[in-house]
Design an enzyme around this catalytic site. Structure first.
Site: not given
Ligand SMILES: *[C@@H]1O[C@H](CO)[C@@H](O)[C@H](O)[C@H]1NC(C)=O
Length: 354
Positions: A209, A213
């Site tokens: 993840y 970001k």
């Protein structure tokens, strides 16, 4: 007469220096005035996105929300329009919108992880908004699938990049192509990305993840400089929430490794409303990289790199402080991982998750 620089004077000077920006901010003008503006919000059928939509509607904005599920969009739009409970001070329902007669509300169902998604949304939003492109675009759509790296299928990591990074890059490409043409009206516009504090400090378990970001922050820095080629009306910002108490969190906790729960224990858990109001407050102060909690602020201080500071004096001071504090925090976090290994053995022996 010699100036008597005792600890108190130095203390007060430093104190004043630190307070000055907030005092100025308090009296400063609102740098994110949404009244009468049209705001396009992705990922706004629930969680943080829906809260942002409600709060901006209360401040007088027309709202377009984007998500995949039509049922959820309809429900969310009804809540955004007017859903406030009876106030003890008023016999009437208080409408969410500040000015219901002129504010308009719309939803668009789209999958922004698809390559053409953002272009389609931008065109539809512009058509609905009397052929004017929206004044503000805030990308909030995203999801987290935390897991240990070697047990995550490669397809899942690519999916994280599609949902989190490419949805932002595609949307930025579509809207900036409208805002930055030589024929575009010369008025203030804001493009806001939503990243995460893991972009500053990616703890174990967020490997699928965190890179998506961090890529958003990199895109943001590059665009914040590039838009200067076109004038000073288009502003880029990125917001960095931590843990948000939402349905998305329940989903991500299902695959989250045990050690990750321990590593993020100190992160304040905030409601979608709190995250939305802190984000908006930062944008109203004119901040570029917006954090929404004390820990987020500390993590940002460790990670400024060459990004434009919100306030060069305050942020430089915090950077010094954080570099000292992190000697202890970083070692403590690594120590927790080692302690977890000693207690639980090789990760292949962990009980299977759903
Ligand atoms: C925000 O914008 C509206 C409409 O342009 C204007 O009437 C209002 O005074 C502005 N508010 C502030 C605080 O600047």
């Amino acid at each position: 007469m010699a100036l008597d620089l005792n600890a108190w004077t130095i203390g007060s000077l430093v104190g004043l220096l630190l307070l000055l920006p907030s005092i100025m901010g308090f009296f400063g003008k609102n740098k994110f005035n949404v009244s009468g503006k049209t705001v396009l919000l992705t990922g706004a059928s629930e969680g943080m996105g829906k809260s942002v939509a409600q709060q901006l509607a209360k401040k007088g904005a027309s709202i377009i929300i984007v998500a995949r599920n039509v049922g959820k969009l309809e429900e969310a739009l009804a809540d955004i329009r007017a859903s406030f409970p009876l106030s003890p001070y008023s016999p009437q329902l208080i409408a969410s919108a500040a000015n219901p007669s002129t504010q308009r509300f719309h939803y668009i169902s789209a999958d922004l992880s698809e390559p053409e998604g953002a272009q389609h949304v931008t065109n539809e939003a512009t058509a609905w908004n009397n052929n004017q492109s929206p004044d503000i675009v805030w990308c909030i759509a995203g999801s987290a699938l935390p897991d240990l790296f070697i047990s995550t299928p490669l397809s899942k990591m690519r999916q994280q990049m599609d949902i989190n990074y490419w949805s932002c890059a595609d949307m930025a490409h579509a809207i900036l192509n409208k805002w930055l043409t030589p024929f575009a009206e010369d008025k203030e516009r804001h493009l806001v990305f939503t990243s995460s504090v893991v972009a500053f400090y990616p703890v174990a378990g967020y490997a699928p993840y965190a890179p998506s970001k961090a890529a958003i922050k990199s895109l943001s820095d590059s665009l914040a400089q590039e838009v200067l080629l076109y004038g000073d009306k288009v502003k880029i910002h990125t917001v960095f929430p931590g843990t948000i108490l939402s349905r998305g969190l329940e989903q991500e906790d299902k695959t989250k490794p045990g050690v990750t729960f321990i590593l993020e224990e100190a992160d304040p858990k905030q409601t979608p409303d709190q995250v939305a109001s802190q984000s908006i407050a930062g944008l109203e102060r004119g901040e570029y990289l917006v954090t929404v909690s004390w820990l987020g602020g500390l993590m940002r201080a460790c990670a400024w790199g060459g990004s434009v500071r919100n306030n060069w004096v305050v942020d430089t001071f915090y950077t010094w402080l954080a570099s000292i504090v992190w000697m202890f925090v970083g070692r403590d976090m690594d120590g927790k991982v080692v302690a977890y290994r000693k207690k639980h053995g090789h990760p292949s022996t962990y009980p299977k998750k759903a």
